[in-house]
Design an enzyme around this catalytic site. Structure first.
Site, PDB file in Angstrom:
ATOM      1  CG  HIS A  17     -15.171  33.833 -66.746  1.00 51.91           C
ATOM      2  ND1 HIS A  17     -15.962  34.189 -67.810  1.00 51.91           N
ATOM      3  CD2 HIS A  17     -14.411  34.921 -66.460  1.00 51.91           C
ATOM      4  CE1 HIS A  17     -15.712  35.444 -68.150  1.00 51.91           C
ATOM      5  NE2 HIS A  17     -14.762  35.906 -67.366  1.00 51.91           N
ATOM      6  CE  LYS A  41     -14.493  44.280 -69.337  1.00 51.02           C
ATOM      7  NZ  LYS A  41     -14.438  42.929 -68.723  1.00 51.02           N
ATOM      8  NE  ARG A  90      -8.183  37.618 -69.562  1.00 54.59           N
ATOM      9  CZ  ARG A  90      -9.143  38.404 -70.022  1.00 54.59           C
ATOM     10  NH1 ARG A  90     -10.069  37.895 -70.809  1.00 54.59           N
ATOM     11  NH2 ARG A  90      -9.172  39.688 -69.739  1.00 54.59           N
ATOM     12  CB  SER A 127     -16.892  38.114 -72.284  1.00 48.65           C
ATOM     13  OG  SER A 127     -16.766  37.283 -71.140  1.00 48.65           O
TER      14      SER A 127
HETATM   15  O1  PNS Z   1     -14.806  40.798 -65.462  1.00 52.77           O
HETATM   16  P1  PNS Z   1     -14.379  42.230 -65.233  1.00 52.77           P
HETATM   17  O2  PNS Z   1     -15.070  43.174 -66.183  1.00 52.77           O
HETATM   18  O3  PNS Z   1     -12.879  42.396 -65.276  1.00 52.77           O
HETATM   19  O4  PNS Z   1     -14.852  42.597 -63.746  1.00 52.77           O
HETATM   20  C1  PNS Z   1     -14.659  43.899 -63.255  1.00 52.77           C
HETATM   21  C2  PNS Z   1     -15.535  44.138 -62.025  1.00 52.77           C
HETATM   22  C3  PNS Z   1     -17.010  43.928 -62.365  1.00 52.77           C
HETATM   23  C4  PNS Z   1     -15.121  43.191 -60.918  1.00 52.77           C
HETATM   24  C5  PNS Z   1     -15.283  45.617 -61.578  1.00 52.77           C
HETATM   25  O5  PNS Z   1     -15.656  46.500 -62.607  1.00 52.77           O
HETATM   26  C6  PNS Z   1     -16.009  45.966 -60.305  1.00 52.77           C
HETATM   27  O6  PNS Z   1     -15.472  45.733 -59.248  1.00 52.77           O
HETATM   28  N1  PNS Z   1     -17.254  46.468 -60.432  1.00 52.77           N
HETATM   29  C7  PNS Z   1     -18.109  46.765 -59.292  1.00 52.77           C
HETATM   30  C8  PNS Z   1     -18.003  48.230 -58.857  1.00 52.77           C
HETATM   31  C9  PNS Z   1     -16.759  48.440 -58.001  1.00 52.77           C
HETATM   32  O7  PNS Z   1     -16.600  47.905 -56.930  1.00 52.77           O
HETATM   33  N2  PNS Z   1     -15.843  49.300 -58.550  1.00 52.77           N
HETATM   34  C10 PNS Z   1     -14.623  49.651 -57.871  1.00 52.77           C
HETATM   35  C11 PNS Z   1     -13.477  48.741 -58.259  1.00 52.77           C
HETATM   36  S1  PNS Z   1     -11.957  49.241 -57.487  1.00 52.77           S
END
Ligand code: PNS
Length: 157
Positions: A17, A41, A90, A127
């Site tokens: 990150h 998650k 990645r 992570s």
């Molecule tokens: O590091 P990650 O887990 O890949 O991040 C994913 C994250 C947190 C960016 C995604 O789950 C997210 O956008 N969460 C916020 C809620 C949201 O906007 N959901 C709709 C996504 S299309």
């Protein structure tokens, strides 16, 4: 002035990150890193802890700010008037899900997502594996910033 939003779980932030954040800090005027909820998650660190770790890890970058947000990425992007959402990639396995989220966010609000590929030297970092390694006594000291390693040890050891 170009302002980008780099959202993620960051549970916890690792060197992969950080590499993306450092690259973004060179490419854009302002980078906002937001720790957010990923409903697919199970969170380990709460958003306050994740935000604190991100702050410690990015304090050397003057154009990077950190925050938490328990809502939609598109709502945060709109609130902070972000020009783009930024994500790291990645491997090809990341791409399908990231593309779908980028398209969903674009359909909802018109904002575009830019992707930065990770360097091969950190493309294996995740992570969840770092948490596993710590839990079972593995050495993660070269994979995360020192402050994160300390918090991981406090949590698991
Ligand atoms: O590091 P990650 O887990 O890949 O991040 C994913 C994250 C947190 C960016 C995604 O789950 C997210 O956008 N969460 C916020 C809620 C949201 O906007 N959901 C709709 C996504 S299309």
């Amino acid at each position: 002035m170009t302002r980008v939003l780099y959202p993620g779980s960051f549970d916890p932030v690792h060197n992969g990150h950080l590499e993306i954040i450092e690259t973004a800090a060179k490419l854009f005027d302002e980078v906002v890193v937001a720790t957010m909820v990923n409903t697919t998650k199970d969170g380990v660190f709460d958003l306050n802890d994740r935000e604190a770790m991100l702050r410690e890890a990015t304090e050397h970058l003057p154009n990077v700010t950190v925050r938490m947000f328990a809502g939609l990425v598109v709502d945060l992007a709109s609130e902070m008037e972000a020009d783009f959402i930024l994500k790291g990639l990645r491997a090809v396995s990341d791409f399908e899900n990231e593309l779908q989220m980028a398209q969903m966010n674009n359909a909802a609000s018109g904002i575009h997502t830019l992707f930065i590929p990770s360097a091969s030297s950190s493309s294996f970092l995740a992570s969840k594996f770092i948490r596993d390694f710590t839990r079972f006594g593995g050495d993660i000291s070269k994979m995360v910033p020192e402050s994160v390693a300390r918090r991981l040890r406090e949590r698991y050891v």
